[in-house]
Write an enzyme that holds these catalytic residues in place. Sequence first.
Site, PDB file in Angstrom:
ATOM      1  N   SER A  86     -18.090  11.064   2.953  1.00 41.23           N
ATOM      2  CA  SER A  86     -16.779  10.468   2.702  1.00 41.23           C
ATOM      3  C   SER A  86     -15.640  11.476   2.701  1.00 41.23           C
ATOM      4  O   SER A  86     -14.486  11.101   2.515  1.00 41.23           O
ATOM      5  CB  SER A  86     -16.805   9.712   1.368  1.00 41.23           C
ATOM      6  N   THR A 191     -13.235  10.057  -2.040  1.00 38.71           N
ATOM      7  CA  THR A 191     -12.226  11.094  -1.796  1.00 38.71           C
ATOM      8  C   THR A 191     -12.500  12.214  -2.763  1.00 38.71           C
ATOM      9  O   THR A 191     -13.020  11.958  -3.850  1.00 38.71           O
ATOM     10  CB  THR A 191     -10.820  10.514  -2.135  1.00 38.71           C
ATOM     11  N   THR A 209     -10.060  13.222   2.425  1.00 41.51           N
ATOM     12  CA  THR A 209     -11.068  12.173   2.636  1.00 41.51           C
ATOM     13  C   THR A 209     -11.237  11.857   4.126  1.00 41.51           C
ATOM     14  O   THR A 209     -10.339  12.139   4.931  1.00 41.51           O
ATOM     15  CB  THR A 209     -10.634  10.877   1.910  1.00 41.51           C
ATOM     16  N   ARG A 219      -6.234   3.578  11.165  1.00 43.73           N
ATOM     17  CA  ARG A 219      -5.986   3.278   9.749  1.00 43.73           C
ATOM     18  C   ARG A 219      -5.763   4.576   8.950  1.00 43.73           C
ATOM     19  O   ARG A 219      -6.480   5.560   9.101  1.00 43.73           O
ATOM     20  CB  ARG A 219      -7.195   2.529   9.171  1.00 43.73           C
ATOM     21  N   THR A 242      -8.525   7.571  -6.144  1.00 44.81           N
ATOM     22  CA  THR A 242      -9.650   7.346  -5.248  1.00 44.81           C
ATOM     23  C   THR A 242      -9.931   5.853  -5.217  1.00 44.81           C
ATOM     24  O   THR A 242      -9.540   5.129  -6.134  1.00 44.81           O
ATOM     25  CB  THR A 242     -10.894   8.152  -5.695  1.00 44.81           C
ATOM     26  N   GLY A 243     -10.580   5.405  -4.157  1.00 44.19           N
ATOM     27  CA  GLY A 243     -10.873   3.983  -4.049  1.00 44.19           C
ATOM     28  C   GLY A 243     -10.105   3.352  -2.909  1.00 44.19           C
ATOM     29  O   GLY A 243      -9.665   4.050  -1.990  1.00 44.19           O
TER      30      GLY A 243
HETATM   31  N1  ASP Z   1      -8.772   6.350  -1.059  1.00 45.27           N
HETATM   32  C1  ASP Z   1      -9.550   6.595   0.143  1.00 45.27           C
HETATM   33  C2  ASP Z   1      -9.014   5.754   1.261  1.00 45.27           C
HETATM   34  O1  ASP Z   1      -8.628   4.623   1.034  1.00 45.27           O
HETATM   35  C3  ASP Z   1     -11.003   6.355   0.001  1.00 45.27           C
HETATM   36  C4  ASP Z   1     -11.653   6.544  -1.347  1.00 45.27           C
HETATM   37  O2  ASP Z   1     -11.186   7.331  -2.165  1.00 45.27           O
HETATM   38  O3  ASP Z   1     -12.658   5.883  -1.653  1.00 45.27           O
HETATM   39  O4  ASP Z   1      -9.050   6.200   2.381  1.00 45.27           O
END
Ligand code: ASP
Length: 331
Positions: A86, A191, A209, A219, A242-243
């Site tokens: 990731s 991330t 990330t 994207r 994150t997320g």
């Molecule tokens: N925030 C990151 C994204 O949307 C991914 C993650 O942190 O899970 O690309």
Amino acid sequence: MKRRFFLKFGLSASALSFIKPSKAIDNLHGFTSNSDSIVKPIVISTWEHGMAANENAWDILSANGSSLDAVEIGVKTTEADMTNRSVGIGGRPDLSGQVTLDACIMDSNSNCGSVACLEGIKHPISVARRVMDDTPHVMLVGQGAKDFALSCGFKHIKSPIKEVKKEWREWKRGNKEKFKKPIINSENHDTIGMLALDANGNLSGACTTSGWGYKLPGRVGDSPIIGAGLFVDNEIGAACATGLGEAVIRISGSHTVVELMRQGYSPQEACKETVSRIISKHKNLDGLQVGFLALDKKGNYGAYSVFNGFNFALKKVNKSSLIDAEYNRRW
Ligand code: ASP
């Protein structure tokens, strides 16, 4: 990748109005302190991969180095880990099979640099730093970011790596329908966001990330967007996210956390209130995991996520640990 589980935690946004400004409060996990002493240096970062990243950041911080150098060196650890799916070149590709990387960095003088949708470069965070240090711009994307990186001497690296390509082909075979449209899946993205306070009392942050696995080509998530994936105000504090990036961008998440700290919220309560904003803006929370991490000028820190399962790594003098964040609900 670990599944992230959740527990209902009942403090509502309205309850937060009882929090008195200018007072850091103790919380359930003792993330914040009510003492006037300053804990520095200190570094915190998202997820378990933050443990190794913090160690390298600590080498800089413990030698009186700057928080800016510490966060760059720190997150490079994760970018260089080819087993990490990731972050960095070892990350999952977009729907078309191309790995595109997002990163940003911000220092104590509000200087910042960012790259998005960058392909084939091992250390996007260092390219982001070069954007900050060597150009009048904040953000470069796509081929422009790649050309800039190559002109700075960064080498092109072939991606996806073999294992990731195999995994992508299998996923494609088994997900013919999903292949037409990306699905929100908390299993396939993460991330590393890192925040550091150095011995001189200066804050910096970095975020990097490969984004949402099997995303639509082009994207860009929250991670390279200053104010969304990362924000630093050296007078107040720093935050990162994150997320699901789309949800973080919608509320300028990290900026919101820092502004709440400016109003007197502790780092913990600022993360919690920001998560409650995300929840209030979405009718459907299926797969919508978001976590925030925050650090203030005194070295107080906090973290909070929508669902259970978010954790973060902490490093300060005589202490190195992985801590489970509080959360709003269980998966
Ligand atoms: N925030 C990151 C994204 O949307 C991914 C993650 O942190 O899970 O690309």
